[in-house]
Design an enzyme around this catalytic site. Structure first.
Site, short mmCIF file in Angstrom:
data_model
loop_
_atom_site.label_atom_id
_atom_site.label_comp_id
_atom_site.label_asym_id
_atom_site.label_seq_id
_atom_site.Cartn_x
_atom_site.Cartn_y
_atom_site.Cartn_z
N ALA A 1 9.75 -97.38 -24.25
CA ALA A 1 8.43 -98.00 -24.01
C ALA A 1 8.59 -99.35 -23.31
O ALA A 1 7.75 -99.74 -22.49
CB ALA A 1 7.68 -98.16 -25.32
N TYR A 2 9.66 -100.09 -23.65
CA TYR A 2 9.87 -101.38 -22.99
C TYR A 2 10.12 -101.17 -21.50
O TYR A 2 9.48 -101.79 -20.65
CB TYR A 2 11.04 -102.12 -23.64
CG TYR A 2 11.21 -103.54 -23.11
CD1 TYR A 2 10.29 -104.52 -23.42
CD2 TYR A 2 12.30 -103.88 -22.30
CE1 TYR A 2 10.44 -105.82 -22.93
CE2 TYR A 2 12.45 -105.17 -21.82
CZ TYR A 2 11.52 -106.14 -22.14
OH TYR A 2 11.67 -107.42 -21.65
N HIS A 3 11.03 -100.27 -21.17
CA HIS A 3 11.34 -100.02 -19.76
C HIS A 3 10.12 -99.48 -19.01
O HIS A 3 9.85 -99.89 -17.88
CB HIS A 3 12.52 -99.06 -19.64
CG HIS A 3 13.83 -99.70 -20.00
ND1 HIS A 3 14.55 -100.47 -19.11
CD2 HIS A 3 14.52 -99.73 -21.16
CE1 HIS A 3 15.64 -100.92 -19.72
NE2 HIS A 3 15.64 -100.49 -20.96
N LYS B 1 7.41 -102.28 -18.61
CA LYS B 1 7.83 -103.33 -17.66
C LYS B 1 7.80 -102.79 -16.22
O LYS B 1 7.44 -103.50 -15.29
CB LYS B 1 9.22 -103.86 -18.03
CG LYS B 1 9.22 -104.70 -19.30
CD LYS B 1 8.35 -105.93 -19.15
CE LYS B 1 8.24 -106.74 -20.43
NZ LYS B 1 7.38 -107.92 -20.30
#
Ligand SMILES: NC(=O)c1ccc[n+]([C@@H]2O[C@H](COP(=O)([O-])OP(=O)(O)OC[C@H]3O[C@@H](n4cnc5c(N)ncnc54)[C@H](O)[C@@H]3O)[C@@H](O)[C@H]2O)c1
Length: 246
Positions: free
Chosen positions: A146-148, A151
């Site tokens: 989810a972070y990648h 972003k």
């Protein structure tokens, strides 16, 4: 002199940006979910600062921040979004709720800031929105889908908003920091068997052979939001000591 919203500035890159904006005389509304941000707002500086204590994953928070800025300062020129969450878990443990947390703060909150701020930014002669993405938008690590994804999503959001808002004179850009010394990575270091060895390994892969400091990111923020950056729109700028270049 400009009026600025900084979304996330109790620590790290946002805090350095608040200090930089105020040092050049800009007025700042700092919104953060940590009460310690009040100490940043209370520092002596040429520019004024007010602190709004809010959880930015609430979709109403961006509009409240814009309204509080207009009530206090009467104008808005710049929105800097830094607040984000980085969840990490094995693939099998990822849940819908974890995805929703990341989407709410990392992707929807920047959009709701742009939506709420646009009518006021359109009145400014140097209007700018800056999203803090990451070199995580360019490369992947296991356990942090989810972070990648969020972003990387900010680049698309900035392009779409540029098509809609640049004709009104509003510039939207992303910055992509690499490894920066802030509390953001504490959970990553805590997860390592030997944090010092891991840090040495990472620094060995960075051509400048060290982490960056928050002030080395806020330097780019101050440039992009100043009149010197007024032809930079719809793009992503990497600040990583060469990490993704090699
Ligand atoms: N530090 C790094 O190595 C690094 C690298 C690439 C990208 N980034 C990005 O930089 C940005 C800023 O991170 P940082 O390194 O300055 O970290 P940081 O933890 O020092 O700062 C984040 C700030 O956001 C605030 N915040 C977090 N969640 C919030 C919420 N729900 N509501 C309101 N405020 C909230 C925190 O209180 C803090 O003040 C993040 O978007 C991060 O993804 C950091």
């Amino acid at each position: 002199m400009a009026t600025v919203i900084v979304a996330g500035g109790a620590t790290g890159i946002g805090r350095a940006a608040v200090e930089g904006f105020r040092a050049r005389g800009d007025d700042v509304l700092l919104v953060d979910h940590r009460a310690e941000a009040a100490e940043v707002a209370a520092q002596d500086a040429p520019g004024r600062c007010i602190f709004l204590h809010r959880d930015l994953s609430d979709p109403a928070a961006p509009r409240e921040a814009v309204e509080a800025t207009i009530a206090a300062f009467g104008a808005l020129d710049t929105v800097l979004v830094t607040a984000a969450v980085m969840n990490s878990a094995p693939l099998a443990d990822w849940t819908d709720a974890m995805w929703n947390d990341s989407l709410a703060l990392n992707l929807k909150m920047p959009f709701f800031f742009a939506q709420a701020a646009a009518p006021w930014l359109a009145k400014s002669d140097n209007a700018s929105i800056l999203f803090t993405s990451s070199t995580a938008a360019l490369r992947g690590n296991a356990g942090m889908p989810a972070y990648h994804a969020t972003k990387a999503g900010l680049a698309g959001l900035a392009r779409s908003l540029t098509a809609e808002l640049a004709p009104l004179g509003i510039r939207i850009n992303c910055i992509l920091p690499g490894w920066i010394d802030t509390p953001f990575n504490n959970s990553f270091w805590d997860y390592q068997d030997d944090p010092a060895a891991k840090r040495a390994e990472i620094d060995g892969k960075i051509p400048l052979r060290r982490h960056g400091e928050p002030e080395e990111v806020s330097g780019m923020i101050l440039f992009l939001t100043s009149p010197a950056g007024r032809y930079v729109a719809g793009t992503s700028l990497v600040i990583d000591g060469g990490y993704t270049a090699v």
